[in-house]
Design an enzyme around this catalytic site. Sequence first.
Site, PDB file in Angstrom:
ATOM      1  N   SER A 191      25.122  40.795  62.734  1.00 42.53           N
ATOM      2  CA  SER A 191      26.153  41.803  62.503  1.00 42.53           C
ATOM      3  C   SER A 191      26.102  42.832  63.628  1.00 42.53           C
ATOM      4  O   SER A 191      26.247  42.469  64.796  1.00 42.53           O
ATOM      5  CB  SER A 191      25.981  42.430  61.119  1.00 42.53           C
ATOM      6  OG  SER A 191      27.124  43.153  60.739  1.00 42.53           O
ATOM      7  N   GLU A 313      32.588  34.815  56.048  1.00 42.31           N
ATOM      8  CA  GLU A 313      31.966  36.104  56.334  1.00 42.31           C
ATOM      9  C   GLU A 313      32.438  37.223  55.392  1.00 42.31           C
ATOM     10  O   GLU A 313      31.649  37.972  54.846  1.00 42.31           O
ATOM     11  CB  GLU A 313      32.275  36.519  57.777  1.00 42.31           C
ATOM     12  CG  GLU A 313      31.650  35.652  58.844  1.00 42.31           C
ATOM     13  CD  GLU A 313      30.229  36.038  59.195  1.00 42.31           C
ATOM     14  OE1 GLU A 313      29.688  36.977  58.578  1.00 42.31           O
ATOM     15  OE2 GLU A 313      29.664  35.397  60.100  1.00 42.31           O
ATOM     16  N   HIS A 410      28.764  36.886  54.840  1.00 41.95           N
ATOM     17  CA  HIS A 410      28.077  37.667  55.857  1.00 41.95           C
ATOM     18  C   HIS A 410      26.622  37.889  55.450  1.00 41.95           C
ATOM     19  O   HIS A 410      26.329  38.204  54.293  1.00 41.95           O
ATOM     20  CB  HIS A 410      28.790  39.015  56.004  1.00 41.95           C
ATOM     21  CG  HIS A 410      28.369  39.822  57.184  1.00 41.95           C
ATOM     22  ND1 HIS A 410      28.560  39.391  58.480  1.00 41.95           N
ATOM     23  CD2 HIS A 410      27.786  41.045  57.274  1.00 41.95           C
ATOM     24  CE1 HIS A 410      28.118  40.321  59.312  1.00 41.95           C
ATOM     25  NE2 HIS A 410      27.636  41.324  58.610  1.00 41.95           N
TER      26      HIS A 410
END
Length: 500
Positions: A191, A313, A410
């Site tokens: 990320s 995600e 994610h």
Amino acid sequence: MAPSAVTRSGPVVGTDATDHIVFKGIPFAAPPTGALRWQPPQREATWSEPLDATTFGPQSVQTEMMLEQLMGAGDSERSEDCLTLNVWTPSLDGSRPVMVWIHGGAFQFGSGSTAWYDGERFTTNGDVVVVTVNYRLGPLGFMYLGDLFGAEYAESGNLGLLDQIAALEWVHENIAAFGGDPGQVTIFGESAGGASVATLMGTPAARPGELFQRVIAQSGAVSWGLSREQATANARRILDALELAHDDLDGLLAADATALCTAAAVLGVETGGASLPFAPVHDDVVLPEHPLEAIRKGSARGVALLTGTNLDEMTLFNLIDPALATIDEAGLTERVAQRYGSDAHELVNAYRGLRPDTSIGDLWTVMSSDVVFRIPALLLVDAHLEHGPVHVYLFSWPSPVFGGALKACHAIEIPFVFDNLHQPGVPMFVGEGAELPELAQRTHQAWIGFARAGDPQHSGIPEWPRYDLERRPTMQIDVEWELVHDPYGDERKLWDGWEH
């Protein structure tokens, strides 16, 4: 006897954990407090007595984030005096590959001490040295003040990046004392951490090829950034929230750090890469040009890259988006228009044509996952492909928790990468299926292989060739690993010509 090592600033004493050694909370820069607030990191002071490196240092000052608590962040101390790192090593002798982890958290949250990032399994399974890093976050690490307060603050929008570089310089100078090879360093992150390591590839001060030789960017790329104008506007809004005049430098320097982070909430906590309130700033100093352009010109020549994203995600963020439950086609088009401009209707229709049976909410998940994560990752790949070996993955294993709502969301790959299925919060995130240990072992070994040789190939998985633009080979990571070519290529082509 407790294990000890000698750093450039003095001796440190860690913990002998039987099959590995851990050092925690080692300063790699001076406390960025007082006159050093919003200044580049300075070298740490020296000491003569052994430093107790058996407990983690404080996290950067930050507000609460639900995901960090889920990941076992705990109630760690928070402080501006946060520039420390942690080292896991099999032993203090030898010369092993080094893996430096940059944590994620939207450039506003997180720390290197989060339980999911514990490096023990890498040391015991891969004979590598692991380093995790704290860096300044939010308004203390990424608030650009150069256009408000002059050249003395020209680097203020990228202090978090400069902290990461200072940590890499520390590794370069000191890691041999911990059994690591300073000429064989992999930087990896997820990320905002993935965006950080990718951005460092295009940052001159990071000295790609010297301070690091390999990069693993997980669900993050160099498309996440702010212009000086955007960053200055954000700084003005924070000053307004603090009830300070836009020229009140003394008031800003005297502001309580927690109050600063609270005031920064006026910017919101967006999840889209381009709309993050804090991110690397294209300031013409730390980043003299857009890092993607620098990479395209060969700034990271010779550096090996492993990058990829997760299939679904945005489902993680959609769980806290109640409007999705009632979204209709007009609402979807409006969302797309707000983020991606006047071609929204055409873009929605194109995706709808490729996925005629997909619900409107799921279509938003697909589109936003593409533009925030997958397409930026592929732009990074395209930029670097002529300058170093590249391998690409798509993590598609779906979590069964929350009724399957998370899918391959994610951050889902992190406990598999670290082989940390036993850490706090992980079962709540991934469940407890019988297939999980083998998936973790395969993923973990691929990352180890890349750190050791710049190639994630290992026994037990299909052949994983380097990426090329003709076939676009991509390893799809699931219970069964499968090499696929140009996955979701028709959707990828819809973004041809899109920059950053």
